[in-house]
Design a protein around this motif. Structure first.
Motif, PDB file in Angstrom:
ATOM      1  N   LYS A  14       0.853  -1.183   0.000  1.00 31.15           N
ATOM      2  CA  LYS A  14       0.000   0.000   0.000  1.00 31.15           C
ATOM      3  C   LYS A  14       0.896   1.242   0.000  1.00 31.15           C
ATOM      4  CE  LYS A  14      -3.859  -2.114   2.360  1.00 31.15           C
ATOM      5  NZ  LYS A  14      -4.751  -2.097   3.516  1.00 31.15           N
ATOM      6  N   PRO A  15       0.448   2.294  -0.672  1.00 28.80           N
ATOM      7  CA  PRO A  15       1.233   3.527  -0.658  1.00 28.80           C
ATOM      8  C   PRO A  15       1.388   4.062   0.769  1.00 28.80           C
ATOM      9  CG  PRO A  15      -0.502   3.655  -2.304  1.00 28.80           C
ATOM     10  CD  PRO A  15      -0.739   2.414  -1.503  1.00 28.80           C
ATOM     11  N   ARG A  16       2.531   4.623   1.024  1.00 28.40           N
ATOM     12  CA  ARG A  16       2.808   5.170   2.351  1.00 28.40           C
ATOM     13  C   ARG A  16       1.931   6.401   2.592  1.00 28.40           C
ATOM     14  NH1 ARG A  16       9.027   6.102   4.254  1.00 28.40           N
ATOM     15  NH2 ARG A  16       8.592   6.522   6.431  1.00 28.40           N
ATOM     16  N   ASP A  17       1.460   6.553   3.836  1.00 27.74           N
ATOM     17  CA  ASP A  17       0.651   7.708   4.210  1.00 27.74           C
ATOM     18  C   ASP A  17       1.569   8.921   4.333  1.00 27.74           C
ATOM     19  OD1 ASP A  17      -1.295   9.462   5.130  1.00 27.74           O
ATOM     20  OD2 ASP A  17      -1.126   8.769   7.202  1.00 27.74           O
ATOM     21  N   LEU A  18       1.448   9.842   3.397  1.00 29.45           N
ATOM     22  CA  LEU A  18       2.333  11.004   3.371  1.00 29.45           C
ATOM     23  C   LEU A  18       1.835  12.142   4.255  1.00 29.45           C
ATOM     24  CD1 LEU A  18       3.070  11.103  -0.462  1.00 29.45           C
ATOM     25  CD2 LEU A  18       4.362   9.946   1.346  1.00 29.45           C
ATOM     26  N   ASP A  19       0.562  12.123   4.608  1.00 27.93           N
ATOM     27  CA  ASP A  19      -0.006  13.206   5.401  1.00 27.93           C
ATOM     28  C   ASP A  19       0.605  13.288   6.795  1.00 27.93           C
ATOM     29  OD1 ASP A  19      -1.675  14.042   3.359  1.00 27.93           O
ATOM     30  OD2 ASP A  19      -3.306  12.722   3.995  1.00 27.93           O
ATOM     31  N   ILE A  23       8.175  17.644   6.507  1.00 29.17           N
ATOM     32  CA  ILE A  23       8.950  17.962   5.312  1.00 29.17           C
ATOM     33  C   ILE A  23      10.265  17.204   5.290  1.00 29.17           C
ATOM     34  CG2 ILE A  23      10.193  19.802   4.111  1.00 29.17           C
ATOM     35  CD1 ILE A  23       7.954  21.704   5.009  1.00 29.17           C
ATOM     36  N   ASP A  24      10.981  17.159   6.405  1.00 29.75           N
ATOM     37  CA  ASP A  24      12.253  16.436   6.449  1.00 29.75           C
ATOM     38  C   ASP A  24      12.056  14.953   6.158  1.00 29.75           C
ATOM     39  OD1 ASP A  24      13.631  18.749   7.046  1.00 29.75           O
ATOM     40  OD2 ASP A  24      13.649  18.383   9.220  1.00 29.75           O
ATOM     41  N   GLN A  25      11.014  14.379   6.724  1.00 29.15           N
ATOM     42  CA  GLN A  25      10.727  12.964   6.491  1.00 29.15           C
ATOM     43  C   GLN A  25      10.330  12.711   5.040  1.00 29.15           C
ATOM     44  OE1 GLN A  25       7.771  12.838   9.570  1.00 29.15           O
ATOM     45  NE2 GLN A  25       9.024  11.465  10.829  1.00 29.15           N
ATOM     46  N   LEU A  26       9.574  13.625   4.462  1.00 27.51           N
ATOM     47  CA  LEU A  26       9.184  13.492   3.058  1.00 27.51           C
ATOM     48  C   LEU A  26      10.403  13.579   2.143  1.00 27.51           C
ATOM     49  CD1 LEU A  26       5.927  15.644   3.020  1.00 27.51           C
ATOM     50  CD2 LEU A  26       6.086  13.182   2.589  1.00 27.51           C
ATOM     51  N   GLU A  27      11.315  14.501   2.440  1.00 25.60           N
ATOM     52  CA  GLU A  27      12.531  14.624   1.638  1.00 25.60           C
ATOM     53  C   GLU A  27      13.400  13.379   1.758  1.00 25.60           C
ATOM     54  OE1 GLU A  27      14.100  18.343   3.050  1.00 25.60           O
ATOM     55  OE2 GLU A  27      12.992  19.493   1.550  1.00 25.60           O
ATOM     56  N   GLU A  28      13.483  12.816   2.956  1.00 25.21           N
ATOM     57  CA  GLU A  28      14.244  11.586   3.164  1.00 25.21           C
ATOM     58  C   GLU A  28      13.605  10.413   2.415  1.00 25.21           C
ATOM     59  OE1 GLU A  28      15.060   8.607   6.872  1.00 25.21           O
ATOM     60  OE2 GLU A  28      15.343  10.747   7.263  1.00 25.21           O
ATOM     61  N   TYR A  29      12.298  10.335   2.477  1.00 18.72           N
ATOM     62  CA  TYR A  29      11.566   9.276   1.767  1.00 18.72           C
ATOM     63  C   TYR A  29      11.759   9.417   0.261  1.00 18.72           C
ATOM     64  CZ  TYR A  29       7.594   6.374   0.300  1.00 18.72           C
ATOM     65  OH  TYR A  29       6.801   5.428  -0.299  1.00 18.72           O
ATOM     66  N   LEU A  30      11.694  10.643  -0.242  1.00 15.47           N
ATOM     67  CA  LEU A  30      11.895  10.884  -1.667  1.00 15.47           C
ATOM     68  C   LEU A  30      13.309  10.487  -2.089  1.00 15.47           C
ATOM     69  CD1 LEU A  30      10.896  11.941  -4.365  1.00 15.47           C
ATOM     70  CD2 LEU A  30      11.540  14.242  -3.619  1.00 15.47           C
ATOM     71  N   ALA A  31      14.302  10.790  -1.268  1.00 18.40           N
ATOM     72  CA  ALA A  31      15.678  10.405  -1.574  1.00 18.40           C
ATOM     73  C   ALA A  31      15.809   8.887  -1.627  1.00 18.40           C
ATOM     74  CB  ALA A  31      16.625  10.992  -0.532  1.00 18.40           C
ATOM     75  N   GLU A  32      15.136   8.188  -0.724  1.00 22.97           N
ATOM     76  CA  GLU A  32      15.155   6.726  -0.735  1.00 22.97           C
ATOM     77  C   GLU A  32      14.522   6.185  -2.018  1.00 22.97           C
ATOM     78  OE1 GLU A  32      13.125   5.357   2.769  1.00 22.97           O
ATOM     79  OE2 GLU A  32      14.542   6.336   4.114  1.00 22.97           O
TER      80      GLU A  32
END
Length: 60
Positions: A14-19, A23-32
């Motif tokens: 399932k897609p990860r809950d981004l809500d 911001i830091d966690q989203l940037e880290e997730y995007l880098a992964e």
């Protein structure tokens, strides 16, 4: 027969809950994700190169 035998074996995650992410966690997730995409692309390129080499060998 067990009910699990009837279910597909490879369920897509399932897609990860981004809500709930900051911001830091989203940037880290995007880098992964970008690192994983680069890894997959490198494997695709490697396999294409291998197939191309095999094709040219057998066409000679």
């Amino acid at each position: 027969m067990d009910i699990e035998d009837l279910e597909p074996r490879n369920k897509k995650p399932k897609p990860r809950d981004l809500d709930s992410l900051g911001i830091d966690q989203l940037e880290e997730y995007l880098a992964e994700l970008q690192a994983e995409a680069a890894r997959v692309q490198a494997k695709i390129d490697s396999k294409k190169s291998y197939l191309s080499g095999a094709d040219s060998f057998f066409k000679s």
